[in-house]
Design a protein around this motif. Structure first.
Motif, PDB file in Angstrom:
ATOM      1  N   GLY A 136       0.839  -1.020  -0.276  1.00  0.00           N
ATOM      2  CA  GLY A 136      -0.191   0.634   0.406  1.00  0.00           C
ATOM      3  C   GLY A 136       0.971   1.569  -0.360  1.00  0.00           C
ATOM      4  O   GLY A 136      -0.076   2.620   0.290  1.00  0.00           O
ATOM      5  N   SER A 183       6.390  10.344   1.584  1.00  0.00           N
ATOM      6  CA  SER A 183       5.648  11.145   3.313  1.00  0.00           C
ATOM      7  C   SER A 183       5.777  12.375   2.852  1.00  0.00           C
ATOM      8  O   SER A 183       5.770  12.795   2.176  1.00  0.00           O
ATOM      9  CB  SER A 183       7.191  11.459   4.596  1.00  0.00           C
ATOM     10  OG  SER A 183       7.226  12.068   5.436  1.00  0.00           O
ATOM     11  N   ARG A 185       6.107   6.086  13.856  1.00  0.00           N
ATOM     12  CA  ARG A 185       5.189   7.293  13.928  1.00  0.00           C
ATOM     13  C   ARG A 185       4.563   7.255  12.961  1.00  0.00           C
ATOM     14  O   ARG A 185       4.571   7.998  11.979  1.00  0.00           O
ATOM     15  CB  ARG A 185       5.916   8.117  15.067  1.00  0.00           C
ATOM     16  CG  ARG A 185       5.581   7.788  15.861  1.00  0.00           C
ATOM     17  CD  ARG A 185       6.961   8.794  17.046  1.00  0.00           C
ATOM     18  NE  ARG A 185       8.449   9.189  15.449  1.00  0.00           N
ATOM     19  CZ  ARG A 185       9.201  10.394  15.507  1.00  0.00           C
ATOM     20  NH1 ARG A 185       9.538  11.317  16.499  1.00  0.00           N
ATOM     21  NH2 ARG A 185      10.069  10.350  14.664  1.00  0.00           N
ATOM     22  N   ASP A 224      -0.042   8.192  11.090  1.00  0.00           N
ATOM     23  CA  ASP A 224      -1.194   8.979  11.195  1.00  0.00           C
ATOM     24  C   ASP A 224      -2.670   7.477  11.215  1.00  0.00           C
ATOM     25  O   ASP A 224      -1.985   6.814  10.239  1.00  0.00           O
ATOM     26  CB  ASP A 224      -1.705  10.378  10.072  1.00  0.00           C
ATOM     27  CG  ASP A 224      -0.742  11.132  10.324  1.00  0.00           C
ATOM     28  OD1 ASP A 224      -0.841  12.399  11.081  1.00  0.00           O
ATOM     29  OD2 ASP A 224       0.100  11.659   9.578  1.00  0.00           O
ATOM     30  N   VAL A 273      -4.709   9.543   7.877  1.00  0.00           N
ATOM     31  CA  VAL A 273      -4.007  11.066   7.612  1.00  0.00           C
ATOM     32  C   VAL A 273      -5.601  11.610   6.611  1.00  0.00           C
ATOM     33  O   VAL A 273      -4.524  13.107   6.237  1.00  0.00           O
ATOM     34  CB  VAL A 273      -3.708  10.252   5.586  1.00  0.00           C
ATOM     35  CG1 VAL A 273      -1.991   9.297   6.736  1.00  0.00           C
ATOM     36  CG2 VAL A 273      -4.080   9.336   4.865  1.00  0.00           C
ATOM     37  N   ARG A 325      -5.334  15.851   8.781  1.00  0.00           N
ATOM     38  CA  ARG A 325      -3.486  16.051   7.991  1.00  0.00           C
ATOM     39  C   ARG A 325      -3.703  16.717   6.828  1.00  0.00           C
ATOM     40  O   ARG A 325      -3.087  17.848   6.653  1.00  0.00           O
ATOM     41  CB  ARG A 325      -2.440  16.136   8.826  1.00  0.00           C
ATOM     42  CG  ARG A 325      -2.315  16.182  10.415  1.00  0.00           C
ATOM     43  CD  ARG A 325      -1.239  15.477  11.028  1.00  0.00           C
ATOM     44  NE  ARG A 325      -0.778  15.173  10.352  1.00  0.00           N
ATOM     45  CZ  ARG A 325       0.568  14.776   9.609  1.00  0.00           C
ATOM     46  NH1 ARG A 325       1.531  16.366   9.326  1.00  0.00           N
ATOM     47  NH2 ARG A 325       1.496  13.832   9.368  1.00  0.00           N
ATOM     48  N   ALA A 326      -4.859  16.301   6.173  1.00  0.00           N
ATOM     49  CA  ALA A 326      -4.718  16.445   4.559  1.00  0.00           C
ATOM     50  C   ALA A 326      -6.111  17.133   4.570  1.00  0.00           C
ATOM     51  O   ALA A 326      -5.602  18.494   2.987  1.00  0.00           O
ATOM     52  CB  ALA A 326      -5.419  15.287   4.241  1.00  0.00           C
TER      53      ALA A 326
HETATM   54  C1  LIG Z   1      -1.107  13.699   5.290  1.00  0.00           C
HETATM   55  C2  LIG Z   1      -0.443  13.086   5.335  1.00  0.00           C
HETATM   56  C3  LIG Z   1      -0.180  12.334   6.317  1.00  0.00           C
HETATM   57  C4  LIG Z   1       0.537  11.136   5.398  1.00  0.00           C
HETATM   58  N1  LIG Z   1       0.737   9.525   6.898  1.00  0.00           N
HETATM   59  C5  LIG Z   1       0.964   9.228   6.468  1.00  0.00           C
HETATM   60  C6  LIG Z   1       1.983   8.000   7.813  1.00  0.00           C
HETATM   61  O1  LIG Z   1       1.534   8.488   8.965  1.00  0.00           O
HETATM   62  N2  LIG Z   1       2.352   6.896   7.317  1.00  0.00           N
HETATM   63  C7  LIG Z   1       2.157   6.533   6.218  1.00  0.00           C
HETATM   64  O2  LIG Z   1       1.965   5.051   5.529  1.00  0.00           O
HETATM   65  N3  LIG Z   1       1.942   6.800   4.640  1.00  0.00           N
HETATM   66  C8  LIG Z   1       1.099   8.041   5.168  1.00  0.00           C
HETATM   67  N4  LIG Z   1       0.870   9.278   4.206  1.00  0.00           N
HETATM   68  C9  LIG Z   1       0.370   8.816   2.919  1.00  0.00           C
HETATM   69  C10 LIG Z   1       1.750   8.251   1.921  1.00  0.00           C
HETATM   70  O3  LIG Z   1       2.449   8.997   1.981  1.00  0.00           O
HETATM   71  C11 LIG Z   1       1.627   7.890   0.676  1.00  0.00           C
HETATM   72  O4  LIG Z   1       0.278   6.466   0.733  1.00  0.00           O
HETATM   73  C12 LIG Z   1       2.604   7.004   0.282  1.00  0.00           C
HETATM   74  O5  LIG Z   1       3.995   8.377  -0.292  1.00  0.00           O
HETATM   75  C13 LIG Z   1       1.756   6.415  -1.093  1.00  0.00           C
HETATM   76  O6  LIG Z   1       1.333   6.788  -2.417  1.00  0.00           O
HETATM   77  P1  LIG Z   1      -0.170   7.225  -2.845  1.00  0.00           P
HETATM   78  O7  LIG Z   1      -0.948   6.563  -1.445  1.00  0.00           O
HETATM   79  O8  LIG Z   1      -0.590   8.090  -2.852  1.00  0.00           O
HETATM   80  O9  LIG Z   1      -0.065   5.768  -3.996  1.00  0.00           O
HETATM   81  C14 LIG Z   1       0.072  10.555   4.663  1.00  0.00           C
HETATM   82  C15 LIG Z   1      -0.522  10.907   3.496  1.00  0.00           C
HETATM   83  C16 LIG Z   1      -0.956  12.326   4.002  1.00  0.00           C
HETATM   84  C17 LIG Z   1      -1.105  13.376   2.995  1.00  0.00           C
END
Ligand SMILES: Cc1cc2nc3c(=O)[nH]c(=O)nc-3n(C[C@H](O)[C@H](O)[C@H](O)COP(=O)(O)O)c2cc1C
Length: 377
Positions: A110, A132, A328, A330, A333, A336-337
């Motif tokens: 994922g 990230s 650590r 979220d 997510v 915070r988006a």
């Molecule tokens: C505000 C925000 C916080 C996020 N925090 C996390 C997190 O803590 N852990 C994580 O695995 N993904 C987190 N993500 C999602 C990943 O960045 C994302 O799933 C990953 O880059 C893969 O890209 P895709 O989901 O667009 O395919 C976050 C996304 C956003 C927008």
């Protein structure tokens, strides 16, 4: 890795990794003479900042922004933009790279780990590097500058669905969305959602969400047909946020089930001669051009892929294995988006405002009053 820029006349380029020394944005194309201080930006970064409640990652980052260029004191002493590139810097201060040792060798199902390795053969696994959500801090900072360009437009976002739980639209209240850590606009849903998210978090799992972003005060006329559509640029902007899997404008996917009568926003003549729409299924955009109605967009965010439940995966070597993602993260997510979605709406609108001026400028067009096409403070 190309493609780190977004926008045309108002153009942002973001840089930096989650566990590098800093990240930030270059804002190119901001008009001169706009008052801009770090305080104008910091409030929006504070809204996105991690570690503010038990519902978001416990990484503690002050996310203090520095403006490195593009501003200067005008004759009255105000700090204003000069029209040159604005460089915004945010230092990373709370990296904990050892948490990510396992991810160096294994792919999180994922997440972007496998796809990055398949494409580049090298990947900064610490916190996901460029994949990230730390990257979104730079967007929020750039979005704060965009808001100043379109100072007459109000942009607000809210979480309208968490997992399977939707808000009651009859209780939608923007002030409420601003006053709870979930950005939920339905006061009665907040406590229920909080309990639900606590259970999700304690079980080591995660959950998705839907965010709604609304821009009010956009005059009729921004956007262009076909390849310059305002709605297609909005969709691209929201889709570029990590973890976003779907975007809707106005009625969105629900429009497919509506009749022509219910979907078309009927019009009457308002007292000032301007049209009054009797509904807003279009989400404020027709033919790719704003109608003067609020611009309404929603985007769906998937559940965090870094979870404590063991998942089957493969290692870089190709061996089958299991992964449990510590560190650590979220649990949702989507929370915070919300400020990130607001920022992307602001960036698209600032770009379209400038592009619109380039097309019809102050001269206006046959059907458009130039006064309505100019944003005034
Ligand atoms: C505000 C925000 C916080 C996020 N925090 C996390 C997190 O803590 N852990 C994580 O695995 N993904 C987190 N993500 C999602 C990943 O960045 C994302 O799933 C990953 O880059 C893969 O890209 P895709 O989901 O667009 O395919 C976050 C996304 C956003 C927008």
């Amino acid at each position: 890795m190309s493609h780190n820029s977004f926008g045309h006349l108002f153009r942002i380029t973001t840089f930096g990794e989650s566990h590098g020394p800093a990240l930030g944005a270059i804002v190119d194309g901001c008009p001169p003479g706009i008052e801009l201080t770090e305080a104008d930006i910091q409030g929006f970064l504070d809204k996105r900042r991690p570690g503010q409640s038990r519902f978001t990652t416990q990484r503690q980052e002050p996310d203090a922004v520095k403006i490195l260029s593009g501003v200067f004191a005008d004759p009255s002493g105000r700090q204003v933009t000069t029209g040159t590139p604005i460089a915004l810097l945010i230092e990373n201060t709370d990296q904990r790279s050892k948490d990510y040792g396992d991810i160096a060798e294994k792919y999180r199902p994922g997440h972007a780990d496998y796809a990055y390795d398949a494409k580049y053969g090298i990947r900064d696994y610490r916190g996901g590097g460029r994949s990230s959500a730390r990257e979104t801090a730079a967007r929020v900072a750039a979005g704060a500058v965009a808001r100043k360009v379109i100072a007459g437009v109000t942009i607000r976002g809210a979480l309208v669905q968490m997992g399977p739980h939707k808000i009651d639209r009859a209780r939608f209240d923007w002030a409420e969305a601003d006053s709870n850590p979930l950005f939920c606009p339905d006061a009665e849903a907040v406590a229920r959602w909080a309990d639900y998210l606590d259970d999700v978090r304690k079980s080591g799992s995660s959950i998705g969400a839907v965010i709604e972003v609304v821009a009010e005060g956009v005059p009729a006329g921004w956007g262009a047909p076909i390849y310059g559509k305002l709605d297609s640029d909005l969709a691209s902007a929201f889709m570029s946020i990590n973890a976003v899997k779907g975007v809707e404008i106005g009625a969105g996917f629900a429009a497919a089930a509506l009749s022509g009568e219910d979907n078309a926003d009927e019009m009457r003549a308002g007292p000032d001669g301007q049209p009054v729409f009797l509904s807003n299924q279009a989400g404020g955009v027709l033919g790719g051009i704003s109608t003067g109605q609020p611009i309404v967009a929603r985007f769906a965010v998937k559940p965090t892929s870094s979870i404590l439940t063991p998942r089957r995966t493969i290692a870089r070597s190709g061996e089958e294995t299991e992964i449990v993602t510590k560190g650590r993260h979220d649990p949702c997510v989507g929370i915070r988006a919300v400020p990130v979605g607001e920022a992307m709406m602001a960036i698209v609108l600032a770009d379209h405002f400038l592009r619109h001026r380039g097309q019809v400028g102050g001269g206006g067009s046959a059907c458009c009053d130039p006064d309505r096409l100019t944003i005034k403070e």
